[in-house]
Design a protein around this motif. Structure first.
Motif, short mmCIF file in Angstrom:
data_model
loop_
_atom_site.label_atom_id
_atom_site.label_comp_id
_atom_site.label_asym_id
_atom_site.label_seq_id
_atom_site.Cartn_x
_atom_site.Cartn_y
_atom_site.Cartn_z
N MET A 1 9.59 8.27 2.85
CA MET A 1 9.68 8.51 4.29
C MET A 1 9.64 7.19 5.04
SD MET A 1 6.76 10.08 6.75
CE MET A 1 6.51 9.14 8.27
N LYS A 2 10.61 6.95 5.90
CA LYS A 2 10.62 5.77 6.75
C LYS A 2 9.93 6.12 8.06
CE LYS A 2 14.65 3.50 4.77
NZ LYS A 2 15.98 2.89 5.04
N CYS A 3 8.85 5.40 8.38
CA CYS A 3 8.03 5.80 9.51
C CYS A 3 8.64 5.36 10.83
CB CYS A 3 6.62 5.21 9.38
SG CYS A 3 5.52 5.80 10.69
N THR A 4 8.90 6.35 11.69
CA THR A 4 9.36 6.10 13.06
C THR A 4 8.52 6.93 14.03
OG1 THR A 4 11.06 7.81 12.81
CG2 THR A 4 11.72 5.53 12.37
N LEU A 5 7.26 7.17 13.68
CA LEU A 5 6.42 8.05 14.49
C LEU A 5 6.08 7.46 15.85
CD1 LEU A 5 3.96 9.37 11.76
CD2 LEU A 5 5.62 10.74 13.05
N CYS A 6 6.01 6.14 15.95
CA CYS A 6 5.62 5.51 17.21
C CYS A 6 6.71 4.58 17.69
CB CYS A 6 4.28 4.78 17.06
SG CYS A 6 4.39 3.05 16.54
N PRO A 7 6.62 4.05 18.90
CA PRO A 7 7.69 3.21 19.44
C PRO A 7 7.96 1.92 18.67
CG PRO A 7 6.35 4.05 21.24
CD PRO A 7 5.64 4.42 19.96
N ARG A 8 7.05 1.50 17.81
CA ARG A 8 7.30 0.28 17.06
C ARG A 8 8.42 0.47 16.04
NH1 ARG A 8 3.74 -3.41 18.85
NH2 ARG A 8 1.69 -2.66 19.51
N GLY A 9 8.58 1.71 15.57
CA GLY A 9 9.70 2.01 14.69
C GLY A 9 9.80 1.09 13.49
N CYS A 10 8.67 0.86 12.81
CA CYS A 10 8.66 -0.08 11.68
C CYS A 10 9.68 0.30 10.61
CB CYS A 10 7.27 -0.13 11.05
SG CYS A 10 5.99 -0.80 12.13
N GLY A 11 9.86 1.59 10.39
CA GLY A 11 10.83 2.04 9.41
C GLY A 11 10.44 1.82 7.96
N VAL A 12 9.13 1.60 7.72
CA VAL A 12 8.70 1.35 6.34
C VAL A 12 8.31 2.66 5.67
CG1 VAL A 12 7.85 -0.95 6.95
CG2 VAL A 12 6.26 0.99 6.97
N ASP A 13 8.37 2.65 4.36
CA ASP A 13 7.84 3.75 3.56
C ASP A 13 6.36 3.45 3.36
OD1 ASP A 13 7.02 5.60 1.71
OD2 ASP A 13 8.68 5.26 0.33
N ARG A 14 5.49 4.16 4.08
CA ARG A 14 4.07 3.83 4.07
C ARG A 14 3.39 4.17 2.75
NH1 ARG A 14 2.43 6.24 9.71
NH2 ARG A 14 0.81 7.11 8.38
N ALA A 15 4.05 4.88 1.89
CA ALA A 15 3.50 5.09 0.55
C ALA A 15 3.61 3.82 -0.29
CB ALA A 15 4.22 6.23 -0.15
N VAL A 16 4.43 2.89 0.20
CA VAL A 16 4.70 1.67 -0.56
C VAL A 16 4.30 0.41 0.22
CG1 VAL A 16 6.49 0.31 -1.72
CG2 VAL A 16 6.63 2.82 -1.71
N VAL A 17 4.64 0.37 1.50
CA VAL A 17 4.46 -0.83 2.34
C VAL A 17 3.74 -0.45 3.62
CG1 VAL A 17 5.66 -2.70 3.55
CG2 VAL A 17 6.60 -1.80 1.43
N GLN A 18 2.89 -1.33 4.12
CA GLN A 18 2.21 -1.10 5.39
C GLN A 18 3.07 -1.61 6.54
OE1 GLN A 18 -1.50 -3.20 4.86
NE2 GLN A 18 -2.53 -1.39 4.06
N GLY A 19 3.11 -0.82 7.62
CA GLY A 19 3.76 -1.27 8.85
C GLY A 19 2.76 -1.92 9.78
N PHE A 20 3.09 -1.96 11.07
CA PHE A 20 2.24 -2.64 12.05
C PHE A 20 0.82 -2.09 12.05
CE2 PHE A 20 0.30 -3.06 16.21
CZ PHE A 20 0.50 -4.40 16.51
#
Length: 304
Positions: A1-20
């Motif tokens: 899953m690419k995270c776009t839940l908040c306006p930062r839109g990091c687009g990372v897979d949080r199971a693998v990489v941490q976003g902001f």
């Protein structure tokens, strides 16, 4: 899953990489506890069952909940499954006004539907409150629409320079205003309340609507005035909680944040609140800056 839940839109897979926000895929819960210090129609007499999520997508330099909001906060959260989260809610909920608050949950907003559905499956139907920094996407709020009864957003900044300096989010003003407009679309301007069981008619609990919070920061009176103007432009009937409780939570903050709010600063903002035509809500006493100081290393973070 690419995270776009908040306006930062990091687009990372949080199971693998941490976003902001530095959050993982599975929700981390810092505390589940009764809290009696929210606005009167949120807390009632017995309080709200607040679920405090660890981490945060905003990272304000002055956060009063910094122990749990930072990526490497001093009080780590516990990674819990949906049934385990609901177990903890179920242990606290009967001691409260049958209200559940999801606090700083933006980066885990996609977990809220399953939590609410599991509560319902177990026969619990509390009022649900989304307690947010205001830094939201419209898409996330639309996903939450069937599951949230009361929105409790901050509207921190109308000045993008201050938003960038203190929360690393120069787009905060436009994002928060778009989020508030979406909440308004969902709930309108009326705060719908019902009498508390056994109350004499004076005490009521919110069951649907919006309460917009604004914390007045020292040295930022002009920002607060612009925030109030933006809220009034949307609707003068919205309920606003004007807060004076700011205190420096730790050393090393920018100069003007190393002090509490001055009486004349707060008076200026309060006077402007009235001048805009806003007329619903609560004006916190300046003395709150000495009392609203949570400690998440305790099992009861809000001892008051």
């Amino acid at each position: 899953m690419k995270c776009t839940l908040c306006p930062r839109g990091c687009g990372v897979d949080r199971a693998v990489v941490q976003g902001f926000c530095r959050a993982g895929r599975e929700p981390e819960i810092a505390a589940v506890c009764a809290h009696r210090g929210e606005e009167p129609p949120i807390s009632g007499r017995r309080g709200i069952c607040n679920v405090f999520f660890a981490h945060c997508n905003l990272q304000c330099v002055y956060c009063q909940n910094w122990q749990i909001s930072e990526g490497e906060g001093s009080v780590p959260g516990s990674r819990l499954s949906t049934p385990a989260i609901v177990d903890r809610i179920a242990s606290v909920l009967p001691t409260t006004e049958n209200v559940v608050g999801f606090v700083t949950a933006t980066h885990y907003a996609d977990s809220i539907p399953s939590i609410v559905e599991e509560l319902h499956r177990r026969g619990m139907h509390p009022v649900t409150v989304y307690n947010s920094s205001g830094y939201e996407t419209v898409e996330t709020l639309r996903m939450l629409e069937p599951y949230i009864d009361v929105y409790l957003p901050d509207f921190k900044y109308a000045d993008p320079g201050i938003a960038a300096r203190y929360s690393h989010a120069p787009d905060y003003p436009e994002r928060a205003l778009a989020a508030l407009r979406e909440m308004y679309r969902q709930k309108g301007s009326s705060l719908i309340t019902e009498p508390l069981p056994g109350a004499d008619g004076e005490e009521e609990i919110a069951v649907s609507g919006i309460i917009v919070r604004h914390l007045v920061l020292p040295g930022c009176v002009d920002n607060s005035i612009k925030v109030l103007d933006a809220i009034a432009d949307l609707s003068m009937n919205l309920h606003v909680s004007l807060m004076a409780q700011y205190y420096p939570p730790r050393p090393g903050l920018p100069d003007q944040l190393n002090r509490t709010l001055k009486a004349d600063e707060y008076d200026t903002v309060v006077n402007h609140f009235h001048a805009t035509g806003l007329h619903n809500g609560w004006l916190q006493e300046l003395s709150a800056q000495t009392t609203f100081r949570p400690d998440f290393s305790s099992s009861t973070p809000f001892s008051s």
